[in-house]
Design an enzyme around this catalytic site. Structure first.
Site, PDB file in Angstrom:
ATOM      1  N   LYS A  35     -24.099 -43.003 -19.898  1.00 29.72           N
ATOM      2  CA  LYS A  35     -23.254 -43.285 -21.046  1.00 29.72           C
ATOM      3  C   LYS A  35     -23.383 -44.881 -21.725  1.00 29.72           C
ATOM      4  O   LYS A  35     -23.450 -44.934 -22.913  1.00 29.72           O
ATOM      5  CB  LYS A  35     -21.854 -43.317 -20.352  1.00 29.72           C
ATOM      6  CG  LYS A  35     -21.162 -42.248 -20.843  1.00 29.72           C
ATOM      7  CD  LYS A  35     -19.582 -42.323 -20.165  1.00 29.72           C
ATOM      8  CE  LYS A  35     -19.056 -40.914 -19.746  1.00 29.72           C
ATOM      9  NZ  LYS A  35     -17.851 -41.150 -19.396  1.00 29.72           N
ATOM     10  N   PHE A 155      -1.454 -39.336 -25.419  1.00 27.73           N
ATOM     11  CA  PHE A 155      -1.179 -38.141 -25.623  1.00 27.73           C
ATOM     12  C   PHE A 155      -2.151 -37.364 -26.628  1.00 27.73           C
ATOM     13  O   PHE A 155      -1.695 -36.638 -27.194  1.00 27.73           O
ATOM     14  CB  PHE A 155       0.317 -37.988 -26.203  1.00 27.73           C
ATOM     15  CG  PHE A 155       1.271 -38.556 -25.254  1.00 27.73           C
ATOM     16  CD1 PHE A 155       1.791 -37.513 -24.298  1.00 27.73           C
ATOM     17  CD2 PHE A 155       1.974 -39.599 -25.368  1.00 27.73           C
ATOM     18  CE1 PHE A 155       2.679 -38.243 -23.220  1.00 27.73           C
ATOM     19  CE2 PHE A 155       2.863 -40.261 -24.628  1.00 27.73           C
ATOM     20  CZ  PHE A 155       3.261 -39.376 -23.727  1.00 27.73           C
ATOM     21  N   LEU A 156      -3.377 -38.103 -26.741  1.00 30.34           N
ATOM     22  CA  LEU A 156      -4.177 -37.407 -27.876  1.00 30.34           C
ATOM     23  C   LEU A 156      -4.868 -36.187 -27.202  1.00 30.34           C
ATOM     24  O   LEU A 156      -4.987 -35.952 -26.128  1.00 30.34           O
ATOM     25  CB  LEU A 156      -5.281 -38.586 -27.920  1.00 30.34           C
ATOM     26  CG  LEU A 156      -6.270 -39.011 -26.943  1.00 30.34           C
ATOM     27  CD1 LEU A 156      -7.414 -38.070 -26.495  1.00 30.34           C
ATOM     28  CD2 LEU A 156      -6.916 -40.515 -27.210  1.00 30.34           C
ATOM     29  N   LEU A 271       2.270 -21.990 -31.060  1.00 27.66           N
ATOM     30  CA  LEU A 271       2.730 -20.691 -30.652  1.00 27.66           C
ATOM     31  C   LEU A 271       1.699 -19.799 -31.033  1.00 27.66           C
ATOM     32  O   LEU A 271       1.857 -18.511 -31.547  1.00 27.66           O
ATOM     33  CB  LEU A 271       3.919 -20.422 -31.543  1.00 27.66           C
ATOM     34  CG  LEU A 271       5.185 -20.904 -31.209  1.00 27.66           C
ATOM     35  CD1 LEU A 271       6.556 -20.669 -31.969  1.00 27.66           C
ATOM     36  CD2 LEU A 271       5.515 -20.329 -29.829  1.00 27.66           C
ATOM     37  N   GLY A 278      -7.154 -23.845 -21.839  1.00 26.80           N
ATOM     38  CA  GLY A 278      -8.316 -24.258 -20.908  1.00 26.80           C
ATOM     39  C   GLY A 278      -8.629 -25.909 -21.020  1.00 26.80           C
ATOM     40  O   GLY A 278      -7.413 -26.496 -21.332  1.00 26.80           O
ATOM     41  N   CYS A 281      -6.986 -30.638 -19.241  1.00 26.74           N
ATOM     42  CA  CYS A 281      -5.685 -31.025 -19.204  1.00 26.74           C
ATOM     43  C   CYS A 281      -4.585 -30.100 -18.691  1.00 26.74           C
ATOM     44  O   CYS A 281      -4.445 -30.252 -17.568  1.00 26.74           O
ATOM     45  CB  CYS A 281      -5.247 -31.646 -20.714  1.00 26.74           C
ATOM     46  SG  CYS A 281      -6.426 -32.769 -21.446  1.00 26.74           S
ATOM     47  N   LYS A 354     -11.687 -25.190 -26.812  1.00 22.51           N
ATOM     48  CA  LYS A 354     -11.165 -25.155 -28.178  1.00 22.51           C
ATOM     49  C   LYS A 354     -12.177 -25.658 -29.327  1.00 22.51           C
ATOM     50  O   LYS A 354     -13.065 -26.061 -29.191  1.00 22.51           O
ATOM     51  CB  LYS A 354      -9.847 -25.809 -28.174  1.00 22.51           C
ATOM     52  CG  LYS A 354     -10.181 -27.473 -28.289  1.00 22.51           C
ATOM     53  CD  LYS A 354      -8.686 -27.987 -28.389  1.00 22.51           C
ATOM     54  CE  LYS A 354      -8.883 -29.425 -28.525  1.00 22.51           C
ATOM     55  NZ  LYS A 354      -7.675 -29.993 -28.864  1.00 22.51           N
TER      56      LYS A 354
HETATM   57  C1  UGA Z   1      -3.695 -31.589 -24.561  1.00 27.62           C
HETATM   58  C2  UGA Z   1      -2.430 -32.136 -25.249  1.00 27.62           C
HETATM   59  O1  UGA Z   1      -2.321 -31.509 -26.547  1.00 27.62           O
HETATM   60  C3  UGA Z   1      -2.563 -33.594 -25.419  1.00 27.62           C
HETATM   61  O2  UGA Z   1      -1.388 -33.995 -26.028  1.00 27.62           O
HETATM   62  C4  UGA Z   1      -2.699 -34.575 -24.191  1.00 27.62           C
HETATM   63  O3  UGA Z   1      -3.099 -35.707 -24.438  1.00 27.62           O
HETATM   64  C5  UGA Z   1      -4.192 -33.849 -23.460  1.00 27.62           C
HETATM   65  O4  UGA Z   1      -3.814 -32.238 -23.294  1.00 27.62           O
HETATM   66  C6  UGA Z   1      -4.368 -34.715 -22.111  1.00 27.62           C
HETATM   67  O5  UGA Z   1      -3.621 -34.542 -21.518  1.00 27.62           O
HETATM   68  O6  UGA Z   1      -5.507 -35.349 -22.115  1.00 27.62           O
HETATM   69  P1  UGA Z   1      -6.130 -30.834 -25.403  1.00 27.62           P
HETATM   70  O7  UGA Z   1      -6.328 -30.300 -23.783  1.00 27.62           O
HETATM   71  O8  UGA Z   1      -7.162 -31.690 -25.928  1.00 27.62           O
HETATM   72  O9  UGA Z   1      -4.738 -31.672 -25.294  1.00 27.62           O
HETATM   73  O10 UGA Z   1      -5.998 -29.743 -26.383  1.00 27.62           O
HETATM   74  P2  UGA Z   1      -4.625 -28.741 -27.062  1.00 27.62           P
HETATM   75  O11 UGA Z   1      -5.015 -28.817 -28.799  1.00 27.62           O
HETATM   76  O12 UGA Z   1      -3.681 -29.179 -26.394  1.00 27.62           O
HETATM   77  O13 UGA Z   1      -5.158 -27.324 -26.591  1.00 27.62           O
HETATM   78  C7  UGA Z   1      -5.241 -26.976 -25.107  1.00 27.62           C
HETATM   79  C8  UGA Z   1      -5.577 -25.468 -25.081  1.00 27.62           C
HETATM   80  O14 UGA Z   1      -4.345 -24.782 -25.627  1.00 27.62           O
HETATM   81  C9  UGA Z   1      -6.887 -24.912 -25.923  1.00 27.62           C
HETATM   82  O15 UGA Z   1      -7.517 -23.938 -25.088  1.00 27.62           O
HETATM   83  C10 UGA Z   1      -6.062 -24.135 -27.190  1.00 27.62           C
HETATM   84  O16 UGA Z   1      -6.981 -23.324 -27.424  1.00 27.62           O
HETATM   85  C11 UGA Z   1      -4.967 -23.661 -26.380  1.00 27.62           C
HETATM   86  N1  UGA Z   1      -3.913 -23.295 -27.389  1.00 27.62           N
HETATM   87  C12 UGA Z   1      -3.189 -24.417 -28.036  1.00 27.62           C
HETATM   88  C13 UGA Z   1      -3.320 -22.038 -27.811  1.00 27.62           C
HETATM   89  O17 UGA Z   1      -4.006 -21.161 -27.015  1.00 27.62           O
HETATM   90  N2  UGA Z   1      -2.663 -21.574 -28.559  1.00 27.62           N
HETATM   91  C14 UGA Z   1      -1.829 -22.535 -29.234  1.00 27.62           C
HETATM   92  O18 UGA Z   1      -0.910 -22.237 -30.116  1.00 27.62           O
HETATM   93  C15 UGA Z   1      -2.399 -24.043 -29.371  1.00 27.62           C
END
Ligand code: UGA
Length: 466
Positions: A35, A155-156, A271, A278, A281, A354
């Site tokens: 890295k 929270f990113l 929603l 997945g 997190c 995602k």
């Molecule tokens: C998540 C949180 O959104 C962040 O706020 C947090 O900081 C982060 O975890 C962490 O703890 O580091 P992340 O895991 O990067 O972020 O991704 P998200 O955008 O939250 O999506 C997570 C999963 O939920 C993905 O697999 C996505 O496909 C799924 N998802 C999301 C759904 O199936 N439906 C939805 O409506 C939204």
């Protein structure tokens, strides 16, 4: 301010680059040589939209080093952003956090004040533990240290990391002393007041409001992080549970989500029914929270159910695929006792957990592929950027990876859309369907409308739709 950041993963690197852009004097420490080599060449080790552009801009101002001793003594604020991977029993492993705290305490000047901030996602009580670790090192060094410890959860979202860092919804600080809060307020002042010129690649959203900075005690700050992730995870699981019922009773979950999301108390976000969550997190944090609960003798049936519903989605999609293949087999009057997927060629659209990331940790695609191969299917897979990571994670499992998304469908028996990459929103459906042996499209993210896909010649099956 002079800042040292320990760890250059998603959180550490994003924080380093953003704070450097805000004119702080940033040093970033990582022990991973590969890295560091990339970072020394100015290359981002993570795939994150906008990261390379911003790194190009600020790279020359950031000091990347493997040595805590080189940068911590002169720093005013030290941010710990190392990983907390799950242990075998699901609890978060805080060893790296404690080790980082130990190394920091070993090199602090006796007569200087430092603020040590934990940004990693950690079980409740870890900040207290970090303070103890620091105290123990100081007493072993025979000195009285002056370190304030604070929690500052991150929270990113992957894929939107820079956006989230420049324009957060809120900043949460958990600290038991005012000087740590003051130091963090100074650190985040440009963000709290939005006084910086936005990077051209990351304009300030039109409706963005100044973010509140919430201060609380460290335990509550740590709990806020877990509770936020768990709430989002269960919101998704809830709509997926509703989706299953929609299928049974002839309703459309995308309409239901639209209808309930218009209620401002519910809101439209998170929603989207589909293959569920997945990534590094929600799976990890929901398990860790259950671990914290179990240790304290408390049951959390809602969190448990959110997990059950989430992972059931991955099995249900394979069941749907089997059923669709069976229907087509019976049309062809093929009768067999073998799995309906035996010998079938299935194309997988999307491997990353995602879109906009090459992260395949806990990605639904991997579980689905394993199930398909177990059922005797031949799997082809495509992803715009996650194929190398998936190839590595799947090891010996026989899969044909293809760079050309249209090759997936050639003579295939079915396609399964797993990750909703932008590219997959504008596929030439007619061309895909024409090339297939049986034009079955299982749309795990409801990207297409049933009408559009059927008009293109597909036998279309979405999630929670008629
Ligand atoms: C998540 C949180 O959104 C962040 O706020 C947090 O900081 C982060 O975890 C962490 O703890 O580091 P992340 O895991 O990067 O972020 O991704 P998200 O955008 O939250 O999506 C997570 C999963 O939920 C993905 O697999 C996505 O496909 C799924 N998802 C999301 C759904 O199936 N439906 C939805 O409506 C939204």
């Amino acid at each position: 301010m002079k800042i040292a950041i320990i760890g250059t993963g998603y959180v550490g690197l994003t924080t380093a680059v953003v704070l450097a852009y805000l004119n702080h004097d940033v040093a970033a420490v990582d022990k991973d040589e590969s890295k560091l080599n990339l970072l020394h060449e100015g290359k981002s080790p993570i795939h994150e939209p906008g990261m390379q552009t911003l790194l190009d801009e600020v790279w020359h101002t950031i000091r990347f080093t493997p040595s805590v001793a080189e940068v911590v003594p002169e720093a005013e604020l030290i941010l710990i952003a190392v990983g907390t991977p799950p242990k075998k029993n699901g609890e978060a492993d805080t060893r790296h956090v404690e080790q980082a705290a130990r190394e920091v305490a070993q090199v602090c000047h006796p007569n200087r004040h430092y603020t040590l901030v934990v940004k990693s996602t950690v079980p409740i009580g870890t900040n207290r533990r970090v303070a103890e670790v620091v105290e123990n090192v100081f007493s072993a060094r025979g000195m009285q240290g002056n370190v304030s410890v604070a929690s500052n959860p991150e929270f990113l979202q992957e894929g939107l990391a820079l956006q989230g860092a420049f324009y957060p919804d809120r900043i949460v600080i958990g600290a038991n002393c005012d000087d740590a809060v003051d130091a963090l307020r100074r650190l985040y002042q440009p963000i709290l007041e939005q006084t910086f010129d936005s990077p051209s690649s990351l304009p300030r959203p039109a409706a963005y409001h100044l973010p509140p900075m919430m201060t609380t005690d460290a335990n509550s700050a740590e709990m806020i992080k877990y509770a936020a992730n768990t709430f989002l995870a269960l919101k998704i699981s809830f709509i997926n549970e509703i989706a299953g019922l929609c299928e049974n009773v002839g309703a459309d979950v995308t309409e239901v989500a639209r209808g309930i999301g218009l209620d401002s108390r519910i809101g439209p976000q998170f929603l989207r029914a589909g293959l569920g969550w997945g990534g590094s997190c929600y799976p990890k944090d929901t398990t860790a929270l259950l671990g914290v609960a179990a240790q304290s003798g408390y049951e959390m049936p809602i969190t448990e159910a959110a997990r059950t519903v989430n992972f059931r989605q991955r099995e249900r999609i394979v069941e749907k695929l089997m059923l669709a293949c069976e229907v087509h087999a019976s049309k062809e009057r093929v009768s067999t006792t073998a799995s309906p997927l035996q010998g079938k060629t299935i194309g997988i659209l999307g491997l990353a957990f995602k879109p906009n990331t090459d992260d395949i940790r806990e990605a639904p695609a991997l579980d689905i592929i394993r199930q398909l191969v177990e059922e005797g299917a031949h799997v082809r897979a495509h992803d715009p950027i996650a194929m190398p990571n998936a190839r590595h994670a799947l090891g010996e499992i026989p899969i044909h990876f293809t760079e050309d998304v249209y090759q997936l469908s050639y003579n295939a028996d079915a396609l399964v859309l797993v990750t909703e990459w932008e590219l997959y929103h504008r596929l030439a459906l007619r061309k895909l369907a024409k090339q297939m042996k049986t034009p079955i499209l299982i749309d795990g993210r409801n990207v297409y409308s049933p009408q559009e896909a059927s008009a293109a010649g597909f036998h279309y099956i979405g999630i929670g739709r008629k």
